[in-house]
Scaffold this motif. Sequence first.
Motif, PDB file in Angstrom:
ATOM      1  N   GLN A 100      16.862  13.975 -38.314  1.00 59.31           N
ATOM      2  CA  GLN A 100      16.106  15.222 -38.237  1.00 59.31           C
ATOM      3  C   GLN A 100      16.817  16.291 -39.039  1.00 59.31           C
ATOM      4  O   GLN A 100      17.949  16.650 -38.720  1.00 59.31           O
ATOM      5  N   GLY A 101      16.161  16.791 -40.094  1.00 62.19           N
ATOM      6  CA  GLY A 101      16.797  17.799 -40.920  1.00 62.19           C
ATOM      7  C   GLY A 101      18.027  17.296 -41.626  1.00 62.19           C
ATOM      8  O   GLY A 101      18.981  18.037 -41.840  1.00 62.19           O
ATOM      9  N   CYS A 102      18.005  16.007 -41.980  1.00 64.30           N
ATOM     10  CA  CYS A 102      19.125  15.369 -42.684  1.00 64.30           C
ATOM     11  C   CYS A 102      20.407  15.350 -41.854  1.00 64.30           C
ATOM     12  O   CYS A 102      21.521  15.457 -42.374  1.00 64.30           O
ATOM     13  N   ARG A 103      20.213  15.236 -40.535  1.00 63.92           N
ATOM     14  CA  ARG A 103      21.326  15.050 -39.610  1.00 63.92           C
ATOM     15  C   ARG A 103      20.884  14.016 -38.583  1.00 63.92           C
ATOM     16  O   ARG A 103      19.693  13.802 -38.361  1.00 63.92           O
ATOM     17  N   TYR A 104      21.874  13.398 -37.928  1.00 65.75           N
ATOM     18  CA  TYR A 104      21.565  12.503 -36.818  1.00 65.75           C
ATOM     19  C   TYR A 104      21.596  13.286 -35.514  1.00 65.75           C
ATOM     20  O   TYR A 104      22.503  14.099 -35.281  1.00 65.75           O
ATOM     21  N   SER A 105      20.614  13.035 -34.677  1.00 68.47           N
ATOM     22  CA  SER A 105      20.539  13.694 -33.374  1.00 68.47           C
ATOM     23  C   SER A 105      20.143  12.676 -32.310  1.00 68.47           C
ATOM     24  O   SER A 105      19.105  12.014 -32.444  1.00 68.47           O
ATOM     25  N   PRO A 106      20.991  12.493 -31.284  1.00 68.49           N
ATOM     26  CA  PRO A 106      22.245  13.196 -31.016  1.00 68.49           C
ATOM     27  C   PRO A 106      23.399  12.679 -31.886  1.00 68.49           C
ATOM     28  O   PRO A 106      23.294  11.604 -32.493  1.00 68.49           O
ATOM     29  N   HIS A 107      24.493  13.423 -31.897  1.00 75.10           N
ATOM     30  CA  HIS A 107      25.676  13.047 -32.673  1.00 75.10           C
ATOM     31  C   HIS A 107      26.455  11.925 -31.996  1.00 75.10           C
ATOM     32  O   HIS A 107      27.089  11.115 -32.676  1.00 75.10           O
ATOM     33  N   VAL A 108      26.424  11.880 -30.679  1.00 78.02           N
ATOM     34  CA  VAL A 108      27.089  10.823 -29.893  1.00 78.02           C
ATOM     35  C   VAL A 108      26.103  10.328 -28.845  1.00 78.02           C
ATOM     36  O   VAL A 108      25.472  11.130 -28.152  1.00 78.02           O
ATOM     37  N   ALA A 109      25.993   9.012 -28.722  1.00 77.54           N
ATOM     38  CA  ALA A 109      25.068   8.422 -27.753  1.00 77.54           C
ATOM     39  C   ALA A 109      25.702   7.165 -27.162  1.00 77.54           C
ATOM     40  O   ALA A 109      26.556   6.529 -27.785  1.00 77.54           O
ATOM     41  N   GLY A 110      25.249   6.810 -25.960  1.00 82.45           N
ATOM     42  CA  GLY A 110      25.714   5.589 -25.316  1.00 82.45           C
ATOM     43  C   GLY A 110      24.572   4.617 -25.131  1.00 82.45           C
ATOM     44  O   GLY A 110      23.409   5.020 -24.958  1.00 82.45           O
ATOM     45  N   VAL A 111      24.885   3.328 -25.163  1.00 81.24           N
ATOM     46  CA  VAL A 111      23.880   2.292 -24.983  1.00 81.24           C
ATOM     47  C   VAL A 111      24.543   1.107 -24.294  1.00 81.24           C
ATOM     48  O   VAL A 111      25.725   0.834 -24.495  1.00 81.24           O
ATOM     49  N   MET A 112      23.785   0.399 -23.455  1.00 83.19           N
ATOM     50  CA  MET A 112      24.292  -0.796 -22.800  1.00 83.19           C
ATOM     51  C   MET A 112      24.035  -2.009 -23.674  1.00 83.19           C
ATOM     52  O   MET A 112      23.059  -2.062 -24.423  1.00 83.19           O
ATOM     53  N   VAL A 113      24.915  -2.985 -23.593  1.00 83.47           N
ATOM     54  CA  VAL A 113      24.713  -4.243 -24.301  1.00 83.47           C
ATOM     55  C   VAL A 113      23.330  -4.802 -23.944  1.00 83.47           C
ATOM     56  O   VAL A 113      22.971  -4.885 -22.766  1.00 83.47           O
ATOM     57  N   GLY A 114      22.536  -5.125 -24.954  1.00 84.82           N
ATOM     58  CA  GLY A 114      21.199  -5.658 -24.730  1.00 84.82           C
ATOM     59  C   GLY A 114      20.106  -4.623 -24.578  1.00 84.82           C
ATOM     60  O   GLY A 114      18.920  -4.970 -24.593  1.00 84.82           O
ATOM     61  N   GLN A 115      20.466  -3.361 -24.441  1.00 84.74           N
ATOM     62  CA  GLN A 115      19.475  -2.297 -24.311  1.00 84.74           C
ATOM     63  C   GLN A 115      18.881  -1.964 -25.673  1.00 84.74           C
ATOM     64  O   GLN A 115      19.586  -1.972 -26.693  1.00 84.74           O
TER      65      GLN A 115
END
Length: 239
Positions: A100-115
């Motif tokens: 979005q607007g040549c940036r990544y949003s969010p800057h930090v994210a969490g995800v579970m294995v397989g999600q």
Amino acid sequence: MKHLPLILAAVLIPGGAPDPQQTYSVKGTVRIKGEIPKPRKIRMNDVENHCGKLNKGEVDGDDISADPKGFVKWAFVYVKKGLEGQKFDVPKTPTTIQQQGCRYSPHVAGVMVGQDFIMKSGDPILHLPHVAPKNNKEWAFSQGKVGDTKTKTFAASEVMVRLICDVHPWMEAWIGVVDHPFHATTEQGGKFEIKGLAPGTYTLEVWHEHYAPVTQEIEVGAATKPVAFELSERQSRLR
């Protein structure tokens, strides 16, 4: 370079579903103690100058996002130990990072294995999201119009996976991949909450791209004793 300690304060409070057993939430804040580093400066440009039109002149990067009191956004907090041998349902809600607007949003994210992990574009120009993990499969693909989406999954735990764009070198985000749902990313004011932990002994870890991780053992239960983390060792962002 002067080492700047990073403080995390957390309080354990009752919360979550009472069945099959009482569970608790871990709430807290992350802040920088002492002088607050300045974020890196980014000057955006590309062939069509779309990014430059959206972001005039130099803009602050997301690597250091702190308020005047030092409370930090974009720190990743997760349970590192205490869940061994347990299995958890993979969340049905995907984790999404958007261009979005040549940036990544969010800057930090969490995800579970397989999600499900979704890359989505909100820009009408070419992006090439790309990860090169150590424990997971490398991938890269193109997205060129608003609404383009691509769903991926991660097969193994890895803290952290760096996400870049092969077209726009300033675009960067971080993905924490863990084998359970007990993680959080700090918001404005340095606040975070990890929900649904059963009573027991756990080790929490706090990750920030400019500081060495620090861990501490905590007891989760009805007591509301605070815990504090202090990070003082600066280290490379590209780790």
